[in-house]
Motif scaffolding. Structure first.
Motif, mmCIF file in Angstrom:
data_model
loop_
_atom_site.group_PDB
_atom_site.id
_atom_site.type_symbol
_atom_site.label_atom_id
_atom_site.label_comp_id
_atom_site.label_asym_id
_atom_site.label_seq_id
_atom_site.Cartn_x
_atom_site.Cartn_y
_atom_site.Cartn_z
ATOM 1 N N ASP A 62 0.808 -1.227 0.000
ATOM 2 C CA ASP A 62 0.000 0.000 0.000
ATOM 3 C C ASP A 62 0.837 1.271 0.000
ATOM 4 O O ASP A 62 0.290 2.360 -0.205
ATOM 5 C CB ASP A 62 -0.963 -0.011 1.190
ATOM 6 N N ASN A 67 -6.681 -0.954 -2.959
ATOM 7 C CA ASN A 67 -8.141 -1.057 -2.992
ATOM 8 C C ASN A 67 -8.686 -0.672 -4.358
ATOM 9 O O ASN A 67 -9.870 -0.858 -4.616
ATOM 10 C CB ASN A 67 -8.776 -0.176 -1.910
ATOM 11 N N ARG A 116 -8.024 -5.567 -9.829
ATOM 12 C CA ARG A 116 -7.656 -5.514 -8.415
ATOM 13 C C ARG A 116 -6.764 -6.702 -8.073
ATOM 14 O O ARG A 116 -6.880 -7.766 -8.669
ATOM 15 C CB ARG A 116 -8.910 -5.528 -7.548
#
Length: 170
Positions: free
Chosen positions: A111, A117, A133
């Motif tokens: 991240d 996300n 994703r």
């Protein structure tokens, strides 16, 4: 060492943001240079380590490596001279593969690199190989903790590029 210095000078001239170096050769001295190498401390103190650089140029030398920054490979399929040039475009959640001769290329993600996300896109030679994703996986997290032993290099997902195809569920 002088030849390496000239090679690094040439590489830095082509990529001014990369290959930063400062070379000093002391004739007749070995690697430790009788503490003359301490001049590097003040020079190095001006820099901050970037464990997740936006661009990686990886060329396998004759000692095969499994990982380089956030890239990886299958060492059984890798040979000296294999090369990958890969950039991250964090704003667009996009990975751009400028060059890749590895039979199998892994891209490790977390991240800090992207918003996992949202969909991630992979572009190679102007062609979109993937947009979707990626799942965070406990096994990937555990693997990166065990192998890297570096809190800045903990990855949550991994993509595999092989024969122009992208695999996400690894």
């Amino acid at each position: 060492a002088r030849l390496w210095g000239k090679m690094l000078d040439s590489l830095q001239a082509m990529d001014t943001g990369g290959y930063v170096h400062d070379l000093h050769v002391y004739d007749g001295l070995g690697h430790w240079m009788l503490r003359k190498d301490t001049i590097a401390i003040a020079w190095m103190a001006k820099f901050t380590r970037k464990p997740l650089p936006a661009k990686v140029v990886w060329v396998q030398d004759d000692r095969i490596h499994e990982n380089f920054y956030w890239l990886g490979t299958d060492t059984l399929q890798t040979k000296a001279g294999d090369k990958a040039v890969v950039s991250l475009n964090k704003n667009d959640n996009e990975i751009v593969i400028e060059q890749n001769t590895f039979k199998t290329l892994y891209i490790w993600l977390n991240d800090d690199m992207f918003d996992l996300n949202k969909k991630i896109a992979i572009i190679q030679n102007g062609k979109k190989l993937f947009k979707g994703r990626v799942k965070r996986r406990e096994s990937i997290i555990k693997n990166s903790v065990d192998k890297r032993l570096d809190p800045n290099m903990i990855f949550y997902s991994r993509l595999k590029i092989e024969n122009g195809e992208v695999a996400t569920d690894l």
